[in-house]
Design an enzyme around this catalytic site. Structure first.
Site, PDB file in Angstrom:
ATOM      1  N   LYS A  69       0.685  -1.302  -0.021  1.00 20.77           N
ATOM      2  CA  LYS A  69      -0.001   0.036  -0.089  1.00 20.77           C
ATOM      3  C   LYS A  69       0.774   1.162  -0.007  1.00 20.77           C
ATOM      4  O   LYS A  69       0.568   2.234  -0.702  1.00 20.77           O
ATOM      5  CB  LYS A  69      -0.893  -0.245   1.296  1.00 20.77           C
ATOM      6  CG  LYS A  69      -2.189  -1.034   1.056  1.00 20.77           C
ATOM      7  CD  LYS A  69      -3.052  -0.807   2.229  1.00 20.77           C
ATOM      8  CE  LYS A  69      -4.430  -1.467   2.058  1.00 20.77           C
ATOM      9  NZ  LYS A  69      -5.313  -1.583   3.117  1.00 20.77           N
ATOM     10  N   ASN A  90      -4.799   1.865  -2.050  1.00 16.70           N
ATOM     11  CA  ASN A  90      -5.274   0.542  -1.959  1.00 16.70           C
ATOM     12  C   ASN A  90      -6.004   0.299  -3.370  1.00 16.70           C
ATOM     13  O   ASN A  90      -6.598  -0.677  -3.671  1.00 16.70           O
ATOM     14  CB  ASN A  90      -6.334   0.414  -0.924  1.00 16.70           C
ATOM     15  CG  ASN A  90      -7.695   0.808  -1.080  1.00 16.70           C
ATOM     16  OD1 ASN A  90      -7.816   1.743  -1.815  1.00 16.70           O
ATOM     17  ND2 ASN A  90      -8.762   0.024  -0.629  1.00 16.70           N
ATOM     18  N   GLY A 127      -4.602   0.483  17.623  1.00 15.23           N
ATOM     19  CA  GLY A 127      -3.470   0.094  16.526  1.00 15.23           C
ATOM     20  C   GLY A 127      -3.312   1.691  16.008  1.00 15.23           C
ATOM     21  O   GLY A 127      -4.010   2.582  16.096  1.00 15.23           O
ATOM     22  N   ALA A 128      -2.053   1.492  15.285  1.00 13.14           N
ATOM     23  CA  ALA A 128      -1.645   2.695  14.606  1.00 13.14           C
ATOM     24  C   ALA A 128      -0.885   2.475  13.476  1.00 13.14           C
ATOM     25  O   ALA A 128       0.070   3.086  13.235  1.00 13.14           O
ATOM     26  CB  ALA A 128      -0.726   3.494  15.674  1.00 13.14           C
ATOM     27  N   ARG A 151       0.487  -0.816  20.736  1.00  9.45           N
ATOM     28  CA  ARG A 151       1.673  -1.340  21.378  1.00  9.45           C
ATOM     29  C   ARG A 151       3.079  -0.566  21.285  1.00  9.45           C
ATOM     30  O   ARG A 151       3.778  -0.157  22.259  1.00  9.45           O
ATOM     31  CB  ARG A 151       1.749  -2.689  20.516  1.00  9.45           C
ATOM     32  CG  ARG A 151       2.931  -3.606  21.028  1.00  9.45           C
ATOM     33  CD  ARG A 151       2.903  -4.974  20.120  1.00  9.45           C
ATOM     34  NE  ARG A 151       2.808  -4.558  18.666  1.00  9.45           N
ATOM     35  CZ  ARG A 151       3.042  -5.371  17.893  1.00  9.45           C
ATOM     36  NH1 ARG A 151       2.814  -6.586  18.211  1.00  9.45           N
ATOM     37  NH2 ARG A 151       3.265  -5.314  16.547  1.00  9.45           N
ATOM     38  N   THR A 152       3.056   0.081  20.118  1.00 10.77           N
ATOM     39  CA  THR A 152       4.325   0.955  19.831  1.00 10.77           C
ATOM     40  C   THR A 152       3.883   2.422  19.928  1.00 10.77           C
ATOM     41  O   THR A 152       3.158   3.044  18.974  1.00 10.77           O
ATOM     42  CB  THR A 152       4.698   0.763  18.553  1.00 10.77           C
ATOM     43  OG1 THR A 152       5.047  -0.531  18.413  1.00 10.77           O
ATOM     44  CG2 THR A 152       6.176   1.333  18.331  1.00 10.77           C
ATOM     45  N   GLY A 235     -15.945  -5.880  10.328  1.00  7.75           N
ATOM     46  CA  GLY A 235     -14.946  -5.358   9.008  1.00  7.75           C
ATOM     47  C   GLY A 235     -15.600  -5.703   7.745  1.00  7.75           C
ATOM     48  O   GLY A 235     -14.967  -5.070   6.647  1.00  7.75           O
TER      49      GLY A 235
HETATM   50  P1  NAP Z   1      -0.377  -2.149   9.785  1.00 12.20           P
HETATM   51  O1  NAP Z   1      -0.134  -1.134   9.127  1.00 12.20           O
HETATM   52  O2  NAP Z   1       0.544  -3.502   9.658  1.00 12.20           O
HETATM   53  O3  NAP Z   1      -0.808  -1.869  11.264  1.00 12.20           O
HETATM   54  C1  NAP Z   1      -1.239  -2.965  12.249  1.00 12.20           C
HETATM   55  C2  NAP Z   1      -1.264  -2.345  13.704  1.00 12.20           C
HETATM   56  O4  NAP Z   1      -1.749  -3.269  14.667  1.00 12.20           O
HETATM   57  C3  NAP Z   1       0.099  -1.768  14.052  1.00 12.20           C
HETATM   58  O5  NAP Z   1      -0.330  -0.560  15.062  1.00 12.20           O
HETATM   59  C4  NAP Z   1       0.472  -2.737  15.117  1.00 12.20           C
HETATM   60  O6  NAP Z   1       1.234  -2.389  16.477  1.00 12.20           O
HETATM   61  C5  NAP Z   1      -0.807  -3.346  15.654  1.00 12.20           C
HETATM   62  N1  NAP Z   1      -0.538  -4.857  16.087  1.00 12.20           N
HETATM   63  C6  NAP Z   1      -0.409  -6.153  15.102  1.00 12.20           C
HETATM   64  N2  NAP Z   1      -0.073  -7.056  15.840  1.00 12.20           N
HETATM   65  C7  NAP Z   1      -0.284  -6.682  16.976  1.00 12.20           C
HETATM   66  C8  NAP Z   1      -0.319  -7.328  18.321  1.00 12.20           C
HETATM   67  N3  NAP Z   1      -0.349  -8.979  18.371  1.00 12.20           N
HETATM   68  N4  NAP Z   1      -0.576  -6.757  19.464  1.00 12.20           N
HETATM   69  C9  NAP Z   1      -0.913  -5.523  19.399  1.00 12.20           C
HETATM   70  N5  NAP Z   1      -0.839  -4.813  18.440  1.00 12.20           N
HETATM   71  C10 NAP Z   1      -0.608  -5.299  17.304  1.00 12.20           C
HETATM   72  O7  NAP Z   1      -1.867  -3.086   9.282  1.00 12.20           O
HETATM   73  P2  NAP Z   1      -3.230  -2.431   8.561  1.00 12.20           P
HETATM   74  O8  NAP Z   1      -2.986  -2.130   6.984  1.00 12.20           O
HETATM   75  O9  NAP Z   1      -3.403  -1.071   9.463  1.00 12.20           O
HETATM   76  O10 NAP Z   1      -4.123  -3.339   8.856  1.00 12.20           O
HETATM   77  C11 NAP Z   1      -4.689  -3.888  10.096  1.00 12.20           C
HETATM   78  C12 NAP Z   1      -5.913  -4.594  10.195  1.00 12.20           C
HETATM   79  O11 NAP Z   1      -7.055  -3.882   9.571  1.00 12.20           O
HETATM   80  C13 NAP Z   1      -5.683  -5.893   9.442  1.00 12.20           C
HETATM   81  O12 NAP Z   1      -6.206  -7.017  10.320  1.00 12.20           O
HETATM   82  C14 NAP Z   1      -6.354  -5.846   8.276  1.00 12.20           C
HETATM   83  O13 NAP Z   1      -7.022  -6.980   7.624  1.00 12.20           O
HETATM   84  C15 NAP Z   1      -7.686  -4.952   8.668  1.00 12.20           C
HETATM   85  N6  NAP Z   1      -7.872  -4.305   7.591  1.00 12.20           N
HETATM   86  C16 NAP Z   1      -9.318  -4.506   7.210  1.00 12.20           C
HETATM   87  C17 NAP Z   1      -9.816  -3.584   6.088  1.00 12.20           C
HETATM   88  C18 NAP Z   1     -11.389  -4.241   5.758  1.00 12.20           C
HETATM   89  O14 NAP Z   1     -11.787  -3.755   4.520  1.00 12.20           O
HETATM   90  N7  NAP Z   1     -12.180  -4.549   6.553  1.00 12.20           N
HETATM   91  C19 NAP Z   1      -9.211  -2.835   5.375  1.00 12.20           C
HETATM   92  C20 NAP Z   1      -7.835  -2.608   5.740  1.00 12.20           C
HETATM   93  C21 NAP Z   1      -7.394  -3.215   6.796  1.00 12.20           C
HETATM   94  P3  NAP Z   1       2.849  -1.938  16.152  1.00 12.20           P
HETATM   95  O15 NAP Z   1       2.560  -0.139  15.536  1.00 12.20           O
HETATM   96  O16 NAP Z   1       3.050  -1.842  17.521  1.00 12.20           O
HETATM   97  O17 NAP Z   1       3.398  -2.664  15.342  1.00 12.20           O
END
Ligand code: NAP
Length: 277
Positions: A69, A90, A127-128, A151-152, A235
């Site tokens: 992305k 996206n 989350g961030a 977390r971070t 979601g």
């Molecule tokens: P990303 O950029 O990798 O960010 C993930 C976030 O989750 C980060 O802040 C990370 O914390 C935190 N995290 C991950 N594993 C963790 C754990 N075990 N414990 C605590 N915190 C944790 O991912 P993203 O693109 O934002 O996507 C995040 C989620 O949204 C995914 O599940 C994705 O499938 C979902 N999503 C859904 C849709 C939809 O259409 N429904 C669209 C987009 C995304 P750190 O900062 O500490 O690493």
């Protein structure tokens, strides 16, 4: 489906793509609307090669997912306002050989929250990452009060300075009266379905809880919230909303597809939930 010499190929690119539901969702909607096209998954470790394929094959619509992305920005010729603000794409639409980049996660979030009042509401964001950024963009636009928990902590601070609000830690949770709670982490996603981003939290029936995770549809977080009588949003709503916007952009539609009588939103949800574990 009637495939012939006029059938167009659209793509989802990412790596891996083992659990993507985009081919099922897109191709079902194309069929409903009579669009002669299919969308197929192309997992690949080389983004430059994927872009070359998109250009060589004149692919009109490409949906972009993790981990591309942000990286894909370098190939985008024209960025939408959301892409300029979020630095994440996206959706790629190819017009006259140029790649236009969009972020329809923003539209998906707006669609999922369309029945929820956001202005002046206290919103807890867990989350961030990239999805949290798109959420911050929507919530700022709607003048909500943001509380970032991640977390971070540094990453939460970056988003708070971009979109406003306060960074909190788990020990502040008991004192926060959150009207809306939104999980943007993958915690609770298949196969870790027994995990929740909020353990030992007292939900109330006045709250709305939105989990961006869509596999499973009924995450542990949503089950916890539902048992306290809270309003829950899956979601899946966001996933459908972002895909509808992609198709509107591709087809230059001015009327939202969500209001098109040919689109049966309940049927689409059932289709996705029936196949999602
Ligand atoms: P990303 O950029 O990798 O960010 C993930 C976030 O989750 C980060 O802040 C990370 O914390 C935190 N995290 C991950 N594993 C963790 C754990 N075990 N414990 C605590 N915190 C944790 O991912 P993203 O693109 O934002 O996507 C995040 C989620 O949204 C995914 O599940 C994705 O499938 C979902 N999503 C859904 C849709 C939809 O259409 N429904 C669209 C987009 C995304 P750190 O900062 O500490 O690493």
């Amino acid at each position: 489906m009637n495939i012939n010499q006029k059938t167009r190929l659209n793509m989802v690119i990412g790596n891996p793509l083992d659990h993507t539901q985009s081919p099922l969702l897109h191709t079902t909607i194309y069929e409903t609307l009579g669009l002669p096209a299919v969308l197929l998954a192309f997992p690949h470790a080389d983004l430059a090669a994927l872009i070359m394929a998109i250009k060589t094959l004149s692919v009109e619509l490409t949906t972009v997912t993790m981990p591309y992305k942000e990286q894909v920005l370098q190939y985008v010729d024209v960025q939408s306002a959301e892409v300029q603000a979020l630095k994440a794409v996206n959706t790629l639409i190819q017009r006259d050989g140029k790649l236009y980049g969009y972020n329809t996660d923003v539209n998906g979030i707006e669609y999922a929250l369309s029945n929820i009042e956001l202005t002046e509401k206290n919103v807890l964001i867990i989350g961030a990452g990239g999805a949290a950024g798109a959420l911050g963009y929507v919530l700022k636009k709607n003048q909500a009060n943001l509380f970032w928990l991640n977390r971070t902590v540094d990453k939460a601070q970056v988003l708070a300075s971009e979109f406003g609000g306060a960074v909190i830690t788990a020990k502040d949770l008991a004192e926060l009266t959150a009207d809306i709670i939104i999980n943007t982490t993958p915690i609770g996603m298949y196969p870790d379905v027994k995990q929740s981003p909020l353990t030992a939290y007292e939900f109330t029936r006045k709250q709305t809880v939105f989990d961006m995770v869509y596999n499973p549809v009924d995450t542990l977080l949503l089950k916890q919230a539902k048992s306290a009588g809270a309003t829950v949003i899956s979601g899946v709503e966001m996933f459908i909303g972002q895909a509808l916007r992609q198709i509107e952009l591709w087809q230059n539609l001015t009327k939202p597809l969500a209001t098109d009588s040919r689109i049966n939103l309940l049927k689409l949800k059932k289709l996705l939930t029936g196949t999602i574990k």
